[in-house]
Design a protein around this motif. Structure first.
Motif, PDB file in Angstrom:
ATOM      1  N   ASN A  67       0.826  -1.201   0.000  1.00  0.00           N
ATOM      2  CA  ASN A  67       0.000   0.000   0.000  1.00  0.00           C
ATOM      3  C   ASN A  67       0.862   1.253   0.000  1.00  0.00           C
ATOM      4  OD1 ASN A  67      -2.955   0.865   0.332  1.00  0.00           O
ATOM      5  ND2 ASN A  67      -1.922   2.085   1.891  1.00  0.00           N
ATOM      6  N   PHE A  68       1.971   1.232   0.751  1.00  0.00           N
ATOM      7  CA  PHE A  68       2.866   2.388   0.753  1.00  0.00           C
ATOM      8  C   PHE A  68       3.533   2.580  -0.611  1.00  0.00           C
ATOM      9  CE2 PHE A  68       3.059   2.135   5.551  1.00  0.00           C
ATOM     10  CZ  PHE A  68       2.471   3.378   5.744  1.00  0.00           C
ATOM     11  N   VAL A  69       3.782   1.478  -1.309  1.00  0.00           N
ATOM     12  CA  VAL A  69       4.295   1.598  -2.677  1.00  0.00           C
ATOM     13  C   VAL A  69       3.285   2.362  -3.542  1.00  0.00           C
ATOM     14  CG1 VAL A  69       4.942   0.333  -4.768  1.00  0.00           C
ATOM     15  CG2 VAL A  69       5.698  -0.492  -2.531  1.00  0.00           C
ATOM     16  N   GLY A  70       2.019   1.964  -3.432  1.00  0.00           N
ATOM     17  CA  GLY A  70       0.972   2.641  -4.202  1.00  0.00           C
ATOM     18  C   GLY A  70       0.819   4.096  -3.815  1.00  0.00           C
ATOM     19  N   LEU A  90      -7.295   2.107   2.499  1.00  0.00           N
ATOM     20  CA  LEU A  90      -6.877   0.710   2.511  1.00  0.00           C
ATOM     21  C   LEU A  90      -5.797   0.490   3.569  1.00  0.00           C
ATOM     22  CD1 LEU A  90      -7.574  -1.803   0.663  1.00  0.00           C
ATOM     23  CD2 LEU A  90      -5.380  -1.348  -0.448  1.00  0.00           C
ATOM     24  N   GLY A  91      -4.843   1.409   3.625  1.00  0.00           N
ATOM     25  CA  GLY A  91      -3.770   1.290   4.616  1.00  0.00           C
ATOM     26  C   GLY A  91      -4.252   1.481   6.039  1.00  0.00           C
ATOM     27  N   ASN A  92      -5.269   2.325   6.239  1.00  0.00           N
ATOM     28  CA  ASN A  92      -5.842   2.475   7.580  1.00  0.00           C
ATOM     29  C   ASN A  92      -6.321   1.135   8.111  1.00  0.00           C
ATOM     30  OD1 ASN A  92      -5.462   5.243   7.663  1.00  0.00           O
ATOM     31  ND2 ASN A  92      -7.532   5.730   6.996  1.00  0.00           N
ATOM     32  N   GLY A  93      -7.038   0.376   7.263  1.00  0.00           N
ATOM     33  CA  GLY A  93      -7.556  -0.919   7.690  1.00  0.00           C
ATOM     34  C   GLY A  93      -6.461  -1.919   7.960  1.00  0.00           C
ATOM     35  N   SER A  94      -5.438  -1.978   7.112  1.00  0.00           N
ATOM     36  CA  SER A  94      -4.392  -2.985   7.284  1.00  0.00           C
ATOM     37  C   SER A  94      -3.485  -2.678   8.468  1.00  0.00           C
ATOM     38  CB  SER A  94      -3.567  -3.117   5.998  1.00  0.00           C
ATOM     39  OG  SER A  94      -2.872  -1.934   5.693  1.00  0.00           O
ATOM     40  N   THR A  95      -3.163  -1.395   8.698  1.00  0.00           N
ATOM     41  CA  THR A  95      -2.289  -1.079   9.824  1.00  0.00           C
ATOM     42  C   THR A  95      -2.982  -1.344  11.157  1.00  0.00           C
ATOM     43  OG1 THR A  95      -2.941   1.256   9.590  1.00  0.00           O
ATOM     44  CG2 THR A  95      -0.835   0.608   8.646  1.00  0.00           C
ATOM     45  N   TYR A  96      -4.269  -1.002  11.260  1.00  0.00           N
ATOM     46  CA  TYR A  96      -4.942  -1.226  12.544  1.00  0.00           C
ATOM     47  C   TYR A  96      -5.121  -2.708  12.840  1.00  0.00           C
ATOM     48  CZ  TYR A  96      -6.355   2.202  15.936  1.00  0.00           C
ATOM     49  OH  TYR A  96      -6.349   3.051  17.013  1.00  0.00           O
ATOM     50  N   LYS A  97      -5.268  -3.514  11.811  1.00  0.00           N
ATOM     51  CA  LYS A  97      -5.322  -4.960  12.010  1.00  0.00           C
ATOM     52  C   LYS A  97      -3.992  -5.472  12.558  1.00  0.00           C
ATOM     53  CE  LYS A  97      -5.520  -9.459  11.453  1.00  0.00           C
ATOM     54  NZ  LYS A  97      -6.149 -10.338  12.447  1.00  0.00           N
ATOM     55  N   MET A  98      -2.888  -4.859  12.178  1.00  0.00           N
ATOM     56  CA  MET A  98      -1.576  -5.309  12.614  1.00  0.00           C
ATOM     57  C   MET A  98      -1.406  -5.222  14.125  1.00  0.00           C
ATOM     58  SD  MET A  98       0.858  -3.607   9.675  1.00  0.00           S
ATOM     59  CE  MET A  98       2.408  -4.118  10.448  1.00  0.00           C
ATOM     60  N   ILE A  99      -2.041  -4.248  14.758  1.00  0.00           N
ATOM     61  CA  ILE A  99      -1.773  -3.968  16.174  1.00  0.00           C
ATOM     62  C   ILE A  99      -2.103  -5.163  17.071  1.00  0.00           C
ATOM     63  CG2 ILE A  99      -2.279  -2.436  18.119  1.00  0.00           C
ATOM     64  CD1 ILE A  99      -2.894  -0.252  15.965  1.00  0.00           C
ATOM     65  N   LEU A 109       5.894  12.270  -0.125  1.00  0.00           N
ATOM     66  CA  LEU A 109       6.423  11.119  -0.864  1.00  0.00           C
ATOM     67  C   LEU A 109       7.600  10.503  -0.107  1.00  0.00           C
ATOM     68  CD1 LEU A 109       6.969  11.028  -4.716  1.00  0.00           C
ATOM     69  CD2 LEU A 109       8.537   9.906  -3.156  1.00  0.00           C
ATOM     70  N   LEU A 110       8.491  11.344   0.409  1.00  0.00           N
ATOM     71  CA  LEU A 110       9.631  10.837   1.181  1.00  0.00           C
ATOM     72  C   LEU A 110       9.163  10.116   2.446  1.00  0.00           C
ATOM     73  CD1 LEU A 110      12.052  13.899   0.834  1.00  0.00           C
ATOM     74  CD2 LEU A 110      12.179  11.702  -0.370  1.00  0.00           C
ATOM     75  N   CYS A 111       8.107  10.615   3.064  1.00  0.00           N
ATOM     76  CA  CYS A 111       7.550   9.969   4.254  1.00  0.00           C
ATOM     77  C   CYS A 111       7.055   8.566   3.930  1.00  0.00           C
ATOM     78  CB  CYS A 111       6.418  10.824   4.819  1.00  0.00           C
ATOM     79  SG  CYS A 111       5.531  10.066   6.202  1.00  0.00           S
ATOM     80  N   TYR A 112       6.382   8.400   2.792  1.00  0.00           N
ATOM     81  CA  TYR A 112       5.880   7.077   2.420  1.00  0.00           C
ATOM     82  C   TYR A 112       7.029   6.112   2.129  1.00  0.00           C
ATOM     83  CZ  TYR A 112       1.593   9.794   1.886  1.00  0.00           C
ATOM     84  OH  TYR A 112       0.538  10.633   2.114  1.00  0.00           O
ATOM     85  N   ALA A 113       8.125   6.615   1.585  1.00  0.00           N
ATOM     86  CA  ALA A 113       9.290   5.765   1.349  1.00  0.00           C
ATOM     87  C   ALA A 113       9.863   5.262   2.668  1.00  0.00           C
ATOM     88  CB  ALA A 113      10.356   6.542   0.566  1.00  0.00           C
ATOM     89  N   VAL A 114       9.915   6.124   3.667  1.00  0.00           N
ATOM     90  CA  VAL A 114      10.397   5.712   4.991  1.00  0.00           C
ATOM     91  C   VAL A 114       9.466   4.658   5.599  1.00  0.00           C
ATOM     92  CG1 VAL A 114      10.769   6.499   7.368  1.00  0.00           C
ATOM     93  CG2 VAL A 114      11.623   7.872   5.443  1.00  0.00           C
ATOM     94  N   CYS A 115       8.163   4.865   5.483  1.00  0.00           N
ATOM     95  CA  CYS A 115       7.198   3.900   6.030  1.00  0.00           C
ATOM     96  C   CYS A 115       7.328   2.541   5.349  1.00  0.00           C
ATOM     97  CB  CYS A 115       5.771   4.439   5.869  1.00  0.00           C
ATOM     98  SG  CYS A 115       5.392   5.846   6.926  1.00  0.00           S
ATOM     99  N   PHE A 116       7.540   2.540   4.047  1.00  0.00           N
ATOM    100  CA  PHE A 116       7.756   1.285   3.316  1.00  0.00           C
ATOM    101  C   PHE A 116       8.974   0.554   3.879  1.00  0.00           C
ATOM    102  CE2 PHE A 116      10.248  -0.939   0.130  1.00  0.00           C
ATOM    103  CZ  PHE A 116       9.325  -1.826  -0.415  1.00  0.00           C
ATOM    104  N   ALA A 117      10.078   1.281   4.037  1.00  0.00           N
ATOM    105  CA  ALA A 117      11.313   0.665   4.513  1.00  0.00           C
ATOM    106  C   ALA A 117      11.149   0.095   5.921  1.00  0.00           C
ATOM    107  CB  ALA A 117      12.453   1.686   4.481  1.00  0.00           C
TER     108      ALA A 117
END
Length: 459
Positions: free
Chosen positions: A308-311, A344-353, A419-427
């Protein structure tokens, strides 16, 4: 004895004395029905809360030259609403265990009358900027509803159902953003003015509070655990997930506040033209949030979050290109796609917790109900903190837009930073939750709550 029969009347409200959603027989026999009923009215309250929280994203569209507020001042107004909404999420999280989920929902819903009535009174040219600022700050209480609602619903559902349930709860709340924007579009079209919009929402606030009082429950076993709160604060996963939630929910709420202002300021749209577009991104982002939770239930939250962060980075790149070329059509299309991906990312990240803390318990040697109890304990304590830090991402986005427009007259610089923030989150997602250890010895885990551990598809 059934759940309905397990209620005891305490302090004048309905309390459930026995609740064990991980027991499949209990869940199928009676738990699911009670959990779904509480979910429905939790969504209603949170929905109204989100609408009130984002009220000033609508109000600033009404505020023409006669109000004497420039675009930077408008961005600052909505930033302050975001700030308060983030800060109050922490006490709202712990209020559920202190007062009961049903009881606190009634209180939190009733508190929404304060900002709506205040805005109804002062919304006219000639009102001072400081008065508008106070009213914007008051709307922040609507942002707190999310934290208490999610903490409450987390206690009602078993781990295997949390992704879908939390996604529905949050998505139903998030959709309050486009709903109030659509209502504003109708009001602008009818030339009714902002007071008509507020006049519609004030009785809706009362309805949500009354429904919570009549149809929701408190779970007696849910108690504030100061030890769990301290452990959650010390656990690196709380802060790692906070960063990821800044990238997803922080983007959603920040863009929700800013989208209309960006269209007006950078592309010269009128209030009516901006309102015709503004609601679309938040609407689609809200609707898809449960899908993010469902995909995370099936494939693992970390995998869905990673891609999702890639997208999101790709969509932001297109937004930057459209901003440079001043292409309204390309800008709008890419921004709407970005909104969808934030949902989409909101749903997947909260499931992770809850998955992360349950996985840590299992890897530390706990099993069955003991592992589930540890997961509920730590995930409940961390959710409010993660939600608060994530919402601060919305503050950062609006301040970034304010600075970008002040210095360059365009939002391009802000989008490059995002955009740079999303790259950090992906990593970070890949390094912590998906990268395989180099040697088998790396899989040996210490007790829950120590240094970051790699937990894989189960989260």
């Amino acid at each position: 004895m059934g759940t309905e029969g397990s209620r005891t009347q305490q302090r004048g409200s309905s309390w459930i004395s026995r609740w064990d959603p991980e027991d499949e027989e209990f869940w199928e026999r009676e738990g699911a029905r009670v959990a779904r009923r509480n979910l429905v009215f939790s969504i209603l309250s949170e929905h109204i809360g989100f609408s009130v929280w984002t009220l000033w994203s609508v109000m600033v569209l009404f505020m023409g030259p006669e109000y004497g507020i420039d675009p930077a001042g408008k961005f600052f107004l909505v930033s302050m609403a975001t700030l308060v909404g983030a800060v109050v999420r922490v006490p709202y999280t712990f209020a559920v265990a202190r007062f009961g989920g049903r009881n606190w929902t009634v209180v939190a819903a009733s508190m929404l009358l304060l900002p709506t009535v205040a805005a109804f009174v002062v919304m006219e040219p000639g009102t001072s900027y400081s008065t508008f600022m106070v009213c914007a700050l008051l709307t922040g209480v609507g942002g707190g509803n999310f934290a208490s609602s999610m903490t409450n619903i987390n206690s009602f559902f078993p781990l295997r159902k949390k992704g879908w349930a939390l996604g529905l709860n949050a998505g139903g709340g998030n959709i309050g953003v486009p709903v109030i924007q659509l209502m504003a579009l109708a009001v602008i079209g009818a030339s009714g003015g902002p007071r008509l919009l507020l006049g519609i929402y004030i009785p809706l606030v009362v309805v949500s509070a009354v429904c919570a009082a009549l149809f929701m429950d408190n779970i007696a076993a849910v108690k504030n655990d100061t030890g769990a709160a301290r452990e959650a604060l010390r656990d690196p996963h709380t802060w790692i997930m906070s960063l990821l939630y800044v990238g997803t929910f922080g983007s959603f709420i920040g863009y929700s506040f800013a989208f209309g202002l960006v269209l007006q300021t950078q592309f010269g749209r009128t209030p009516l033209e901006a309102a015709q577009i503004t609601f679309l991104g938040p609407l689609l982002g809200s609707l898809i949030r449960p899908v993010g939770g469902r995909l995370a239930d099936r494939f693992g939250g970390a995998r869905i979050t990673l891609w999702n962060f890639v997208g999101m980075a790709a969509a932001t790149g297109v937004v930057v290109l459209a901003s440079v070329r001043e292409s309204l059509a390309l800008f709008t299309g890419a921004f709407v796609v970005l909104f969808v991906l934030t949902g989409l990312g909101n749903g997947s990240t909260y499931k992770m917790i809850p998955g992360i803390f349950h996985a840590k318990a299992v890897r530390a040697g706990l099993a069955g109900e003991e592992a589930a109890r540890y997961g509920r304990r730590l995930s409940g304590a961390s959710m409010g903190l993660i939600g608060a830090v994530g919402a601060l991402g919305g503050l950062g986005i609006n301040l970034a837009f304010r600075q970008s427009f002040q210095t360059a007259g365009t939002g391009t610089g802000a989008f490059v930073a995002f955009l740079l923030c999303y790259a950090v989150c992906f990593a970070v997602t890949w390094a912590v939750y998906l990268r395989r250890p180099a040697a088998p010895a790396a899989r040996t885990e210490p007790t829950p709550g120590s240094e970051p551990q790699r937990v894989y598809a189960e989260v």
